[in-house]
Design a protein around this motif. Structure first.
Motif, PDB file in Angstrom:
ATOM      1  N   HIS A  38       0.833  -1.204   0.000  1.00  0.00           N
ATOM      2  CA  HIS A  38       0.000   0.000   0.000  1.00  0.00           C
ATOM      3  C   HIS A  38       0.868   1.255   0.000  1.00  0.00           C
ATOM      4  O   HIS A  38       0.521   2.264  -0.612  1.00  0.00           O
ATOM      5  CB  HIS A  38      -0.962  -0.046   1.181  1.00  0.00           C
ATOM      6  N   PHE A  39       1.996   1.168   0.673  1.00  0.00           N
ATOM      7  CA  PHE A  39       2.988   2.243   0.620  1.00  0.00           C
ATOM      8  C   PHE A  39       3.400   2.487  -0.835  1.00  0.00           C
ATOM      9  O   PHE A  39       3.373   3.606  -1.328  1.00  0.00           O
ATOM     10  CB  PHE A  39       4.201   1.862   1.478  1.00  0.00           C
ATOM     11  N   GLY A 107      -9.266  -0.848   1.347  1.00  0.00           N
ATOM     12  CA  GLY A 107      -9.915  -1.268   2.581  1.00  0.00           C
ATOM     13  C   GLY A 107     -11.390  -1.578   2.455  1.00  0.00           C
ATOM     14  O   GLY A 107     -11.897  -2.469   3.143  1.00  0.00           O
ATOM     15  N   ILE A 108     -12.080  -0.882   1.580  1.00  0.00           N
ATOM     16  CA  ILE A 108     -13.519  -1.108   1.423  1.00  0.00           C
ATOM     17  C   ILE A 108     -13.812  -1.831   0.104  1.00  0.00           C
ATOM     18  O   ILE A 108     -14.272  -2.974   0.089  1.00  0.00           O
ATOM     19  CB  ILE A 108     -14.311   0.220   1.479  1.00  0.00           C
ATOM     20  N   LEU A 109     -13.520  -1.160  -1.011  1.00  0.00           N
ATOM     21  CA  LEU A 109     -13.865  -1.731  -2.314  1.00  0.00           C
ATOM     22  C   LEU A 109     -13.072  -3.009  -2.617  1.00  0.00           C
ATOM     23  O   LEU A 109     -13.647  -4.021  -3.033  1.00  0.00           O
ATOM     24  CB  LEU A 109     -13.633  -0.689  -3.416  1.00  0.00           C
ATOM     25  N   GLY A 110     -11.761  -2.955  -2.415  1.00  0.00           N
ATOM     26  CA  GLY A 110     -10.930  -4.136  -2.667  1.00  0.00           C
ATOM     27  C   GLY A 110     -11.283  -5.295  -1.758  1.00  0.00           C
ATOM     28  O   GLY A 110     -11.285  -6.457  -2.179  1.00  0.00           O
ATOM     29  N   LEU A 137      -6.691  -1.873   7.901  1.00  0.00           N
ATOM     30  CA  LEU A 137      -5.520  -1.702   8.763  1.00  0.00           C
ATOM     31  C   LEU A 137      -4.229  -1.717   7.942  1.00  0.00           C
ATOM     32  O   LEU A 137      -3.370  -0.847   8.089  1.00  0.00           O
ATOM     33  CB  LEU A 137      -5.483  -2.776   9.839  1.00  0.00           C
ATOM     34  N   SER A 138      -4.104  -2.678   7.059  1.00  0.00           N
ATOM     35  CA  SER A 138      -2.908  -2.794   6.233  1.00  0.00           C
ATOM     36  C   SER A 138      -2.732  -1.570   5.332  1.00  0.00           C
ATOM     37  O   SER A 138      -1.647  -0.986   5.252  1.00  0.00           O
ATOM     38  CB  SER A 138      -2.996  -4.056   5.375  1.00  0.00           C
ATOM     39  N   SER A 139      -3.812  -1.178   4.656  1.00  0.00           N
ATOM     40  CA  SER A 139      -3.699  -0.046   3.736  1.00  0.00           C
ATOM     41  C   SER A 139      -3.499   1.269   4.474  1.00  0.00           C
ATOM     42  O   SER A 139      -2.780   2.150   3.990  1.00  0.00           O
ATOM     43  CB  SER A 139      -4.927   0.031   2.818  1.00  0.00           C
TER      44      SER A 139
END
Length: 164
Positions: A38-39, A107-110, A137-139
């Motif tokens: 995500h970074f 976080g939502i769509l993916g 959390l990850s993103s």
């Protein structure tokens, strides 16, 4: 920036993503979190644009899956977040907005797309919102670190040097 330079930078970003994501994976809930993906999504979205960001996310996910260090869930999570981060950054020219695009896109769509893919590809039935906590959390971690780093780069004029 020339197309050749963009392709070279994109290749470097894919290589960095594959290497880092082979070593830094955090099991969270139903999924394996890869905050460095995500970074890199946010960095690529800001520096190269939405389509390069989505392409890099796809190639990184493909290589990670071929190496056995990723899962099929990496495709919808990383690609949607990277594309949305790039589109939002292109529209608003704001690093925080790009980071928010990554978090919402991944976080939502993916996460919802991943839940839909889980049954046919993994044989697992997961509630449509099952992956959202771990994906968010990850993103969030990766996107915030990217926004902070990119802000520091921008303050030192590094964006201008890259875009020459």
């Amino acid at each position: 920036m020339s197309k050749t330079k963009k392709l070279v930078i994109a290749g470097l970003f894919v290589a960095i993503s594959v290497v880092f994501n082979a070593f830094i994976i955090i099991p969270i809930g139903l999924a394996k979190a890869a905050p460095l993906q995500h970074f890199m999504n946010v960095v690529t979205a800001v520096l190269l644009g939405p389509w390069y960001a989505m392409g890099c996310a796809f190639v990184t996910s493909l290589i990670r899956n071929l190496m056995g260090t990723g899962s099929i869930l990496a495709f919808p999570g990383s690609m949607v977040g990277a594309l949305l981060a790039g589109l939002i950054y292109r529209r608003f020219q704001n690093l925080a907005a790009a980071a928010c695009g990554e978090v919402f896109g991944t976080g939502i769509l993916g996460a919802m797309l991943a839940a839909l893919m889980a049954a046919p590809f993994l044989g697992a039935k997961v509630a449509i919102f099952g992956y959202i906590p771990s994906f968010i959390l990850s993103s969030f971690v990766g996107a915030v670190v990217a926004a902070i780093l990119l802000k520091a780069f921008n303050a030192r004029g590094i964006f201008d040097k890259i875009n020459q």
